[in-house]
Scaffold this motif. Structure first.
Motif, PDB file in Angstrom:
ATOM      1  N   VAL A 230     -27.539  27.235   6.481  1.00  0.00           N
ATOM      2  CA  VAL A 230     -28.456  28.359   6.369  1.00  0.00           C
ATOM      3  C   VAL A 230     -29.841  27.818   6.008  1.00  0.00           C
ATOM      4  O   VAL A 230     -29.948  26.943   5.164  1.00  0.00           O
ATOM      5  N   PRO A 231     -30.906  28.319   6.661  1.00  0.00           N
ATOM      6  CA  PRO A 231     -32.236  27.832   6.288  1.00  0.00           C
ATOM      7  C   PRO A 231     -32.519  28.135   4.817  1.00  0.00           C
ATOM      8  O   PRO A 231     -32.156  29.204   4.325  1.00  0.00           O
ATOM      9  N   SER A 232     -33.094  27.187   4.120  1.00  0.00           N
ATOM     10  CA  SER A 232     -33.288  27.422   2.702  1.00  0.00           C
ATOM     11  C   SER A 232     -34.709  27.133   2.240  1.00  0.00           C
ATOM     12  O   SER A 232     -34.999  27.199   1.051  1.00  0.00           O
ATOM     13  N   ALA A 233     -35.607  26.824   3.189  1.00  0.00           N
ATOM     14  CA  ALA A 233     -36.989  26.548   2.782  1.00  0.00           C
ATOM     15  C   ALA A 233     -37.632  27.821   2.253  1.00  0.00           C
ATOM     16  O   ALA A 233     -37.605  28.859   2.909  1.00  0.00           O
TER      17      ALA A 233
ATOM     18  N   PRO B  96     -34.830  33.235   3.010  1.00  0.00           N
ATOM     19  CA  PRO B  96     -34.690  32.515   1.728  1.00  0.00           C
ATOM     20  C   PRO B  96     -35.788  32.875   0.724  1.00  0.00           C
ATOM     21  O   PRO B  96     -35.540  32.887  -0.483  1.00  0.00           O
ATOM     22  N   SER B  97     -36.970  33.172   1.218  1.00  0.00           N
ATOM     23  CA  SER B  97     -38.074  33.459   0.306  1.00  0.00           C
ATOM     24  C   SER B  97     -37.898  34.790  -0.414  1.00  0.00           C
ATOM     25  O   SER B  97     -38.592  35.072  -1.385  1.00  0.00           O
ATOM     26  N   LEU B  98     -36.986  35.618   0.102  1.00  0.00           N
ATOM     27  CA  LEU B  98     -36.799  36.926  -0.519  1.00  0.00           C
ATOM     28  C   LEU B  98     -35.773  36.880  -1.653  1.00  0.00           C
ATOM     29  O   LEU B  98     -35.555  37.868  -2.346  1.00  0.00           O
ATOM     30  N   PHE B  99     -35.122  35.737  -1.820  1.00  0.00           N
ATOM     31  CA  PHE B  99     -34.115  35.609  -2.876  1.00  0.00           C
ATOM     32  C   PHE B  99     -34.554  34.588  -3.917  1.00  0.00           C
ATOM     33  O   PHE B  99     -35.350  33.700  -3.622  1.00  0.00           O
ATOM     34  N   PRO B 100     -34.007  34.708  -5.137  1.00  0.00           N
ATOM     35  CA  PRO B 100     -34.373  33.734  -6.168  1.00  0.00           C
ATOM     36  C   PRO B 100     -33.888  32.325  -5.798  1.00  0.00           C
ATOM     37  O   PRO B 100     -32.883  32.168  -5.096  1.00  0.00           O
ATOM     38  N   ALA B 101     -34.621  31.330  -6.282  1.00  0.00           N
ATOM     39  CA  ALA B 101     -34.345  29.946  -5.911  1.00  0.00           C
ATOM     40  C   ALA B 101     -32.926  29.500  -6.278  1.00  0.00           C
ATOM     41  O   ALA B 101     -32.259  28.811  -5.506  1.00  0.00           O
ATOM     42  N   GLU B 102     -32.442  29.943  -7.448  1.00  0.00           N
ATOM     43  CA  GLU B 102     -31.107  29.482  -7.894  1.00  0.00           C
ATOM     44  C   GLU B 102     -30.044  29.938  -6.906  1.00  0.00           C
ATOM     45  O   GLU B 102     -29.109  29.211  -6.597  1.00  0.00           O
ATOM     46  N   GLN B 103     -30.228  31.175  -6.417  1.00  0.00           N
ATOM     47  CA  GLN B 103     -29.256  31.724  -5.489  1.00  0.00           C
ATOM     48  C   GLN B 103     -29.275  30.961  -4.160  1.00  0.00           C
ATOM     49  O   GLN B 103     -28.236  30.632  -3.609  1.00  0.00           O
ATOM     50  N   VAL B 104     -30.490  30.679  -3.695  1.00  0.00           N
ATOM     51  CA  VAL B 104     -30.637  29.982  -2.416  1.00  0.00           C
ATOM     52  C   VAL B 104     -29.981  28.604  -2.483  1.00  0.00           C
ATOM     53  O   VAL B 104     -29.386  28.127  -1.519  1.00  0.00           O
TER      54      VAL B 104
END
Lengths: 528, 324
Positions: free
Chosen positions: A40-43, A25-33
């Motif tokens: 799916v883990p989203s932290a 999740p940290s590798l993608f932009p927040a809006e997408q997550v």
């Protein structure tokens, strides 16, 4: 070397999978997550203030003010309380000098009753002694000394309340991700991500917001007021915008009895603050205003008289409006301050760090690029130095990088700028374990051992050095975390996580990869 | 594919031959560092002396002169205004103003507001620290460095022998002195980040030392009869390749951060970079020779040699030049 049990392979693979999933999740932009399915883990990694931009304020309570305030409150309680005793106890020569309260009982026969009453005003402090000591001096002089235990307890309570009040003021709607924590005995740390202009925040926190309504003492002559003297039972307070006025010491109602405060407009469309009292406050306000129609009362904030309007008619509904020279914004700030309650102690800003969000973005960008380049450089170096074993080291290295990100996200630890440096350093040093192992394998081969024996010995003999070398780093990192503040801590966190994950990835993961390969390929010679 | 070998297989470099030269050199540099700090001092950042540091970034080349006039017009004391990293950014540093605990924060606010009024495009980062906090930061920084050195030395003492613990402590002292001396020499800002860097150096300088000590211990058990000086040479040569590869890979990584990383952590990065360099040197030329002077010999580990690697070592008692 070849017997690498199946359960171990599964175990290591599972840990790797979890680690990678946590990092994703940290590798993608927040809006997408945010749009991802729930399972799916989203932290994501929490960016520190220096990367996200925002303000960091360290506030310190004015403890001397607190002690003084306690003395004043006790003085007031004694004055009022002793007068109400039956028969009333007449006292004089009250002094609050030397951090203790001294007063004289005029009638020596009443000394015991006065001491008795004074004792009822004290309380046990925690498990220890009472919060005040009451002694008799020269037969009719009573001395009340605050005990250290009492002061400590009062401070703890005040700081807890202050923390609460600060939180309510900074984030009245609970929508910002603010951090408000007590630090040490007398400090409160406030961190507001994204806030670039801390001025409004500082104004908001800089006021005690002690609201009082008191009757104006009309018996005081203008000359007296000008000299700062007031009749008994009254005090002279400054007016907002200049001048001074005498008011009764006793408050009709105080801010403690507020249940709401909001910004509003009066009939002339001037911004002000509407307040609502609770039932006891409303009753007291109603009674006093009924008895004092056509006399002025004062609205006092932090010992400054905001205005002193006339009571045209009894105010019964428990509602009042505070007017003054407000803008919408300042009226709003006052409303927030009143709603959040008064600060039990005055707070001062002793450390401020503010980082503009754009500068933070710039730092992330270049920090990220530097981390990427560093990783690539190390990988390249590993590949040309160790060939196949360099590939394994690389896989371990990449997984290690993902683990660090994943664990940071999992624990909600903040990644700071020095944290990025810590990350880069870990990348550089993470391969050390593999270097130790691989060099050892080279050595064992030179000694004439066969391939599998050499590998086995390499992993075995290198392990003590790997262990000792990493423990020393852990010692440094733990101390850094314990004693350090702000940036040092961010750095230490990444370092600690990095040490643990790098040992796992460099030793266990590569070992598994080597074992799986060796079992399949049965190598007769090894280029390393 | 031919793999890169930084250190050829039969390297047998006589490190210890130069140990006295290195010792004199190290003593000179250490003393010089201490003297330099004593005479010239460190360029302490606001973290440690209090006051404020305001970085202002403009969307164009920074109007330094205008800002200087604005700040001088405020009458808030002497300010040093300089370009910071790139021409768009300037840094304004001011000492601790007179007044209460929050005086620094108040002055910072005034400076900020005055500049923002004239240059709406300005972006700020503000660090303002009161004298009280800066004193505490200074103290806790010093304590954490001292404790880290001591803690690590004690650990080494337990895991090895007391001579190794002393060696580790002296090595760390040497490295820390050198790094602080470097900051005094260059007058680069010495702030909290640099303390973090020094703690890292304390950890990583020992990394090398521990790996070498580990090998010395192994060789002491293996070559019981060998003189200590040639034995140290053997150990150092055996670990040389690893030392080179690891130090270089860390330096590659740090070089990336130095060249393109954010300006703000330049001090931290350069300190670690230097520390790795000094740490590599000192693990060879300080931490090992100390063992000679402290009288470490093959007997140092005798009580523990009944099992484990010593038994294995016994199988291949050999001269140091065997096989390579």
């Amino acid at each position: 070397m070849l017997d690498f049990p199946r359960w171990k392979v599964w175990g290591i693979s599972l840990i790797c999978l979890i680690g990678v999933l946590l990092a994703v999740p940290s590798l993608f932009p927040a809006e997408q997550v945010a749009k991802w399915p729930k399972w799916v883990p989203s932290a994501q990694i929490n960016l520190g203030l220096d990367l996200a931009g925002g303000s960091h304020l360290l506030l310190e309570a004015d403890t001397s003010g607190l002690a003084k305030q306690r003395l004043e409150q006790m003085e007031e309680r004694l004055r009022v309380g002793l007068r109400r005793e039956s028969p009333p106890i007449d006292i004089g020569e009250i002094s609050t000098a030397d951090n203790k309260l001294t007063f004289m009982v005029r009638n020596p026969a009443q000394v015991d009753a006065a001491v008795e009453f004074a004792r009822t005003q004290t309380q046990p402090a925690g498990l220890g002694p009472r919060d005040w000591n009451v002694d008799v001096l020269d037969q009719n002089r009573i001395v009340m000394t605050p005990t250290q235990a009492g002061l400590d307890q009062a401070l703890t309570q005040a700081m807890d309340t202050a923390r609460e009040v600060v939180y309510n003021r900074v984030d009245p709607d609970g929508t910002k991700e603010v951090t408000v924590i007590r630090q040490g005995d007398t400090r409160i740390l406030v961190q507001v991500p994204g806030l670039e202009d801390p001025e409004a925040l500082k104004t908001l926190l800089g006021k005690t917001a002690r609201l009082e309504f008191k009757l104006v003492d009309q018996t005081a002559s203008p000359e007296q007021v000008a000299q700062g003297r007031a009749p008994v039972g009254s005090q002279v307070l400054p007016m907002q915008g200049g001048g001074a006025i005498a008011v009764k010491r006793r408050a009709i109602v105080t801010g403690d009895q507020l249940i709401d405060a909001k910004q509003s407009y009066d009939q002339n469309n001037q911004p002000g603050v509407s307040i609502t009292f609770d039932s006891t406050g409303a009753k007291a306000f109603g009674r006093v205003t009924r008895e004092n129609v056509n006399k002025p009362f004062a609205i006092i904030l932090d010992n400054v008289v905001l205005s002193a309007p006339n009571i045209n008619e009894p105010i019964l509904g428990g509602q009042a409006q505070i007017m003054g020279s407000y803008t919408v914004q300042t009226a709003n700030e006052l409303a927030v301050q009143l709603r959040s309650g008064k600060l039990p102690v005055e707070l001062r800003v002793i450390e401020e760090r503010t980082i503009g969000p754009e500068l933070g973005k710039e730092s992330i960008k270049w920090g990220g690029i530097a981390a990427g380049v560093a990783t690539l450089a190390v990988i390249l170096f590993m590949l040309i130095t160790y060939g196949r074993f360099g590939v394994y080291a690389t896989i371990g290295l990449i997984l290690n990088a993902l683990f660090i990100l994943g664990i940071l996200a999992l624990f909600g630890a903040s990644l700071t700028l020095p944290g990025i440096a810590g990350f880069v350093l870990t990348i550089g040093a993470a391969v050390d374990a593999n270097v130790l192992i691989n060099e050892r394998i080279r050595e064992e081969q030179r000694r004439g051992r066969r391939v599998l024996d050499a590998i086995e010995a390499g992993y075995r003999e290198a392990s003590t050095a790997i262990f000792d070398a990493n423990i020393t780093n852990v010692i440094a990192a733990v101390l850094m975390f314990y004693f350090g503040s702000g940036p040092i801590r961010g750095f230490a966190v990444v370092l600690m996580i990095g040490i643990v994950t790098s040992v796992f990835s460099a030793v266990n993961i590569t070992r598994m990869l080597v074992a799986l390969w060796a079992r399949r390929a049965r190598p007769r010679e090894l280029h390393i | 594919m031919r793999l890169l070998k930084l250190v050829p297989d039969n390297t047998n470099f006589d490190f210890m031959r130069w140990r006295n030269v290195a010792l004199v050199l190290s003593i000179i540099v250490t003393v010089a560092s201490i003297a330099l700090v004593a005479v010239r001092g460190l360029n302490l950042g606001v973290d440690f002396v209090g006051g404020q540091m305001i970085n202002v970034t403009f969307s164009r080349t920074a109007p330094i002169e205008e800002v200087r006039e604005t700040v001088e017009g405020l009458n808030v004391g002497d300010a040093s205004i300089q370009e910071f990293g790139d021409p768009k950014t300037i840094t304004i540093r001011m000492g601790l103003p007179d007044g209460g605990d929050d005086a620094a924060a108040k002055v910072a606010t005034r400076v900020r507001e005055a500049i923002a009024a004239k240059h709406p495009d300005a972006k700020f980062t503000v660090d303002s620290v009161s004298g009280k906090v800066s004193n505490e930061l200074y103290r806790s920084g010093a304590i954490s460095v001292a404790l880290a050195m001591l803690g690590i030395a004690i650990y080494i003492w337990f895991r090895f022998e007391w001579q190794f613990g002393v060696g580790a402590l002296v090595t760390l002292f040497h490295d820390v002195c050198m790094t602080i001396g470097f900051f005094s020499l260059t007058q680069l800002e010495f702030n909290l980040n640099v303390v973090a860097a020094i703690l890292t150096i304390v950890g990583y300088s020992l990394n090398d030392t521990v790996v070498i000590y580990d090998r010395i211990r192994e060789d002491l058990r293996k070559y019981r009869k060998m003189e200590i000086v040639p034995l140290l040479n053997v150990s150092l040569n055996e670990t040389l390749s690893r030392t080179m590869v690891t130090s270089l890979s860390i330096m590659f990584a740090l070089l990336a951060l130095l060249l393109i990383g954010p300006q703000v952590i330049f001090g931290l990065t350069i300190a670690i970079f230097l520390g790795i360099f000094v740490g590599t040197y000192s693990s060879i030329y300080i931490s090992s020779p100390i063992l000679v002077w402290l009288g470490v010999s093959g007997d140092s580990f005798l009580p523990k040699t009944s099992t484990g690697s010593a038994a294995k070592g016994g199988e291949r008692v050999a001269t140091p030049n065997e096989g390579y």
